[in-house]
Design a protein around this motif. Sequence first.
Motif, short mmCIF file in Angstrom:
data_model
loop_
_atom_site.label_atom_id
_atom_site.label_comp_id
_atom_site.label_asym_id
_atom_site.label_seq_id
_atom_site.Cartn_x
_atom_site.Cartn_y
_atom_site.Cartn_z
N SER A 160 38.24 -5.27 -31.09
CA SER A 160 38.35 -3.87 -31.26
C SER A 160 38.19 -3.67 -32.97
CB SER A 160 39.30 -3.39 -30.70
OG SER A 160 39.57 -1.98 -31.05
N ARG A 196 38.66 4.81 -30.91
CA ARG A 196 39.44 3.89 -29.94
C ARG A 196 38.77 3.63 -28.60
NH1 ARG A 196 45.41 6.36 -30.59
NH2 ARG A 196 45.63 5.71 -32.84
N GLU A 199 43.83 1.67 -35.05
CA GLU A 199 44.50 0.74 -34.17
C GLU A 199 46.12 1.20 -34.18
OE1 GLU A 199 43.09 -2.19 -32.69
OE2 GLU A 199 41.25 -1.26 -33.14
#
Lengths: 169, 196
Positions: B38, A27, B158
Amino acid sequence: MKFKSRTTSPEASQAEAEMLELVKLKRLESPGGQYFANTLDRLHERQRREMMQASSSRLFLDRLEALFQSMTPRRWVAVGSVAYASLLAVGMLSLQWSGTGGSHSPSMPPLAPVSIENPQSAAPEQGVRVEVRHTPVLSAKEAAQRASVDRELTPETPGPHPEQEPETP
Amino acid sequence: MPEDYTDASDESLVEAAKEGRTRAFDELFLRYQRRIYSVIYHMTSNHEDADDLLLETFAKAYRSLKRFQGRSRFYTWIYAIAVNLTLNFLRKRKRRTNLSLDELDPEGLENHPLLEDTSLVGDTLRRLHTYEIQEKLNKAFQMLSEDHRAVAIMHDVEAMPHAEIASILGVSEGTVRSRLFYARRQLQGILGDILR
């Protein structure tokens, strides 16, 4: 359908938890701070380029799509009625066209087709008469024979002797 | 005076964009570009590919906006476009060539708080260079099949719920859970040597 949970040992659970902690590090991966500063401008540039490169057929399809999307049910009914009426008109015209035998005027009766193999196929009541004469082609030998036979059959006509001199006045 | 869409809801932005107000779509782009980037980046492990696919995703979304009926959230819809474009791209790339490690993104995890952590993961981070960890993580994900990778990225990186992943991929929740189980098992095997 409910997914059946798989039983795992405490060691395996801990190993999985550690792995998940490690995976979460992903992340934090991100591009440099300035990357997102001009992405919008680049998106606009890309859209402009795509629009310029789009072929005329593509633009036509896009416009057609936009047209269909803007159609309300009332408009669909109106367009459908016009299309139906047009088809009906075209159908009636073509029927009338084929009934009169093409480009001839309605006052003239249609002519039947004439076949060379069968001359009698022409309608006799229309006064059309077709004669086919066959002229045989003779070889040189046959022609000579026929000429000699013709000479024998036809009566001799007086004519100048080949050796006789023509009369002089 | 330009219209201000900063506080507008996604739904109203979509409606405005459908009516041809490009600023509304720009706001949607600014709102979601980081999250879309992302997920694409984690699936491709390559910045250039992620950059290209990010712009392609929004360009395609803009072209197809009129077909968006609003049955799902805009975010779910554009996320599905991004994931499907990326999966297609990965399948083509797989046929063309295998991923080279030179292509991996060198951005690091320099100041991560886990460096202060005393757990096994914190210890791993201290032991190895951050670039090395990142490379191994990316390599591990690239070793998964595209379908397993997509599920693992969406859920474990995520933090998306199973139901949303199922809706994006067009599969059942059971399929998502099954793919996640096998992806995790594979990742554990590949990353085991880093942790010990």
